[in-house]
Enzyme design. Structure first.
Site, PDB file in Angstrom:
ATOM      1  CB  SER A 112       1.621   6.024  -2.561  1.00  0.00           C
ATOM      2  OG  SER A 112       0.836   6.068  -1.394  1.00  0.00           O
TER       3      SER A 112
ATOM      4  CE1 TYR B 162       2.767   0.601  -2.440  1.00  0.00           C
ATOM      5  CE2 TYR B 162       1.948   2.580  -1.363  1.00  0.00           C
ATOM      6  CZ  TYR B 162       1.930   1.708  -2.440  1.00  0.00           C
ATOM      7  OH  TYR B 162       1.082   1.940  -3.491  1.00  0.00           O
TER       8      TYR B 162
ATOM      9  CE  LYS C 169       3.839   2.174  -5.569  1.00  0.00           C
ATOM     10  NZ  LYS C 169       3.645   1.746  -6.968  1.00  0.00           N
TER      11      LYS C 169
END
Lengths: 327, 327
Positions: free
Chosen positions: A122, A146, A150
């Site tokens: 991302s 997050y 990732k």
């Protein structure tokens, strides 16, 4: 080609599966079978090849062994705890996004032939902010859990690839617009909301100004890139398996102009300006643009225009979203 | 200050512990207690403060809860599976270097006050090669599992720091010379070997040419940096908790000249040239130099000369190494 989609019940997983069912092949290679795996059993999918729909936990070795059988040629790993949830619950994010990806690695190692693996990383794995135009060599210094998880997943799969256990490509997806369905609690929810809600005839709030810049891609383009990555020559990637795809850097003002071009002034008038400094503080940390030179050299297809993005939402998702929401 | 050293039985952990015992304080803060934790119980250490020596597995939550008691102010995390072992056994490297660091994160979260955490990352987390002079913004694209696992550890601790669970600094240590003890199977072993073995009166082999460049630091300098990191102001680090310290970029020829300056031509004559393309291929992948601008701005102390490094080995470690090896 035997393909497994982890997170195959989600928005992008479903779109990829439907496209595979429609085409019956990827880059000239017939699809021999498709496995859709998600926490809840994904709905059945009519297709010209066998489709298995399995429910299970992506951190379970037994569940993954069933989802990734010995004949598997490619795994598309979309299963993740998304940004707001990973920020709210560190343990959950670490479990699904880190231990889950490690479990996928171990399932792939067990295959007789190293599979192609597509991993959705991302834009949130980078910092940078509104004035950034990040080069392909930019470091990932994430400002959210997050993004950190990732980036960790990328490192796990990059090393597994170097060791010959798989052939992975990590695509750092831009903010995907227009998402169908409902507004959610993600800080980025409004980027889809300001396009989707007015086209449904509903008022919506925009928390940032017209000049606010964001790096986006459409669901159609994301699916195109997945198809390309399933069959591309990965030799030019070397050890570096991360790709910043050629998204679109757009302003909120440009998004509203595209909305007006498709839905008319009445649609645009449904967008109310309600500044929200808390939401702005989060989304303003993400990089607004990337040079994406490497992806272009690798043959990643260029992005369509913003107006085409809005028209595609109307064509692909508006009716289903209306039905789902009882509108 | 209550300090725990994980990997406290190892070479650098022991040197740091001995220095703390000698000084009794760090940057003006008295050491209140020291815990040395390693797989095997570390040997007792005489000190002006209580020292606990514990044996256990760094992936065990129970063992870490004992090693990192509630009063802990600082954790120095040196426990790791080193490069050659991590390359030979992916599962072992993932267990100790990834799951172990995650277990350290969880032990630190449980403390009433977020501790300072010093994490030893590595130059092996970068690619780059002989002609590199890496800027502080350089991406980590590791060409080995050890480096990938260290980069993952950095991300875990950086995110935990952003969340306020700890106050971590990751130092990407250069190749440490001169290591005492014996030659080992690490590809980098010869960098210490070509200095240590001749000073012990023993022949040794050098697998690369005089022009080969390597980024090194001394054990003394590494300990100085650890002491600085234990008390430094971390506010200027922001989200980016990784530091490339100001090591030395030296050639093998310069190392041999320093050896001759300290040990005479007879010592230098004990180094035999035996080219080993396999070893060279591994070490040639590591970056030969870093600009280390940020570390200098943060106040990391500059490196002493190569001749001082060799003289320090003679002063600190030669007698003990002779005794250990029965020479």
């Amino acid at each position: 080609m035997h393909i497994t989609i982890l997170g195959g019940g989600g928005f992008l997983g479903r779109k990829l599966a439907e496209r595979l069912a429609r085409d019956g092949a990827v880059g000239g290679h017939p699809v021999a079978s498709l496995t859709l795996f998600d926490l809840a059993v994904p709905p059945a999918l009519p297709a010209p090849f066998p489709v298995r729909c399995l429910g299970g936990d992506v951190t379970s070795a037994a569940a993954l062994a069933e989802a990734i059988p010995p004949e598997t040629n490619a795994v598309v790993h979309l299963a993740a705890v998304v940004s707001a949830a990973a920020e709210a619950d560190l343990d959950l994010g670490l479990k699904v996004n880190v231990q889950g990806t490690l479990a996928v690695l171990n399932a792939c190692r067990a295959l007789p032939k190293p599979p192609r693996v597509i991993f959705t990383s991302s834009v949130a794995s980078f910092g940078g902010g509104q004035h950034a135009n990040l080069a392909d060599e930019a470091r990932q210094v994430p400002g959210n859990s997050y993004g950190a998880q990732k980036a960790i997943g990328e490192l796990l799969l990059q090393d597994a690839t170097r060791r010959g256990l798989m052939d992975a490509i990590s695509i750092r997806l831009p903010t995907v617009v227009v998402r169908p369905g409902r507004p959610n609690k993600a800080a980025s929810s409004f980027f889809s909301g300001i396009l989707r809600e007015p086209l449904l005839g509903l008022e919506t709030e925009c928390p940032v100004g017209d000049d606010f810049r964001v790096w986006v891609c459409s669901p159609r383009r994301a699916v195109e890139w997945f198809l390309q990555m399933l069959v591309m020559d990965t030799l030019p990637l070397g050890y570096d398996r991360g790709v910043n795809p050629p998204g679109l850097c757009v302003t909120v003002g440009e998004m509203l102009a595209a909305l007006e071009a498709v839905g008319g002034p009445a649609a645009r008038a449904l967008v109310k300006r309600v500044p929200d400094p808390a939401v702005e503080a989060i989304v303003a940390g993400w990089p607004a643009s990337f040079t994406a030179e490497r992806a272009r050299q690798l043959g990643f297809s260029p992005h369509e225009s913003l107006e085409q993005v809005v028209r595609a939402f109307v064509a692909d998702d508006l009716a289903a979203t209306k039905a789902e929401r009882g509108l």
